[in-house]
Design a protein around this motif. Structure first.
Motif: not given
Ligand SMILES: *Cc1c(COP(=O)(O)O)cnc(C)c1O
Length: 363
Positions: A94-118
């Protein structure tokens, strides 16, 4: 005596919503008990539950393709629940747009389930974020299971004023801190979520608005309690919902309706933001507003005084003057004024006149 509340969340609630709760607390509509003592399967509670959904559906013009779902666990649960449902062995990215601390946290959790991309980050060399991307900068992987972004960055005070265009990839948004700041086109989103404690009510309930078809596509090999489809099929009554928080959200939604709906709310919010940012620009030699102009948030204005000691003096003197919640987030310091829906234009005028006065006495 109530103070003017600029808290970032949990945040100010509209007074009429609280007064209504006070008046109905001990005996809800002649039922002889409070709303929180009613069964979530009874007619009395169900009417409140359905009214909250109906109010939200009306004010946002939610199309029949989409549905409101009430969950618990806050945005943090959503950070995990989205990838848990929608990342699969066939679609692990899944694609993540990082624009702050909350989006970083969302990305971190996605790593448990797949290979998200910044897909993009606007983090500066000093680790801070002072803008959101422009559309021209965005490159979306067409095979991504979804794109995730944070519509308003509560800590850094940046906001997407135009939502990203992502083609046919399902768009998912963390809208915690700017949900209901104005009307928007819900049909563009596969799923959006918002913890209530910023614009919608107390903490305890998380609102999800999602495409029914998208929810139905979620994985079936995860526990039922984490499947969006299960909560959707049960009208958010699969298990006991946070009834008191949903009741209070109902009161806030009724207050928005009585104010004139989201168009009136948006006018108020734009006026508030214009007043505050005009004050920052007027005193640009004293207050430093780090966020790029086009990315300035209408909900959270972040600024710095010339020294950290002055930041502290500012927050302390403001509190003495009846204005609470202005201290910046511990990770970024400075001052943050959160201007959520329940904060009035008069409240912001009071802050601006305090700011003008502070420059004269400390500048
Ligand atoms: C407040 C906030 C969160 C955190 O919400 P919790 O309910 O504490 O999980 C996440 N994202 C954004 C944008 C927020 O403003």
């Amino acid at each position: 005596m109530r103070v003017i509340n600029f808290n970032p969340g949990p945040a100010a609630m509209p007074l009429p919503a609280l007064e209504r709760a006070r008046d109905e607390l001990l005996d809800f509509q002649g039922s002889g008990m409070s709303i929180m003592e009613h069964s979530h399967r009874g007619k009395v509670y169900e009417a409140v539950h359905d009214e909250a959904i109906a109010l939200l559906t009306q004010m946002l013009d939610i199309p029949a393709t989409h549905q409101v779902v009430f969950l618990t666990g806050g945005a943090h649960q959503q950070f995990a629940q989205v990838p848990m449902n929608f990342l699969t062995p066939a679609h692990p990215s899944a694609d993540y747009f990082l624009t702050g601390g909350w989006s970083e946290k969302a990305l971190e959790e996605a790593r448990f389930y797949g290979t998200p991309r910044v897909a993009i980050t606007t983090q500066g060399p000093d680790k801070r974020y002072t803008r959101v991307p422009t559309q021209a900068e965005l490159r979306v992987d067409p095979s991504a299971a979804y794109v995730h972004f944070t519509s308003n960055n509560t800590l850094f005070g940046t906001q997407w004023h135009t939502f990203p265009e992502v083609g046919d990839v399902p768009l998912v948004a963390d809208m915690c801190s700017d949900f209901l700041w104005r009307k928007f086109d819900v049909s563009r989103f596969a799923l959006l979520y918002a913890g209530a404690q910023k614009n919608l009510g107390p903490s305890g309930v998380t609102v999800v608005v999602a495409s029914k078809e998208f929810m139905a596509r979620g994985r079936q090999d995860i526990p039922k309690v984490f499947r969006y489809s299960v909560h959707a099929e049960n009208n958010s009554l699969y298990n006991t919902p946070p009834t008191l928080a949903i009741y209070l959200a109902r009161n806030v939604l009724a207050w928005i309706r009585d104010l004139g709906g989201l168009d009136a709310v948006e006018r108020r919010n734009r006026e508030k933001a214009a007043l505050l940012y005009a004050a920052l620009d007027r005193h640009a030699g004293f207050y430093r507003a780090p966020v790029e102009r086009d990315s300035r948030s209408a909900m959270n204005a972040v600024f710095y005084l010339p020294t950290e000691a002055l930041d502290a003096t500012f927050a302390a003197e403001a509190l003495k003057a009846g204005m609470a919640g202005l201290k910046g987030h511990r990770s970024v310091g400075g001052i943050r004024a959160s201007l959520y829906n329940a904060v009035s234009v008069e409240d912001v005028r009071a802050l601006v006149s305090f700011m003008d006065h502070f420059v004269k006495t400390h500048g």
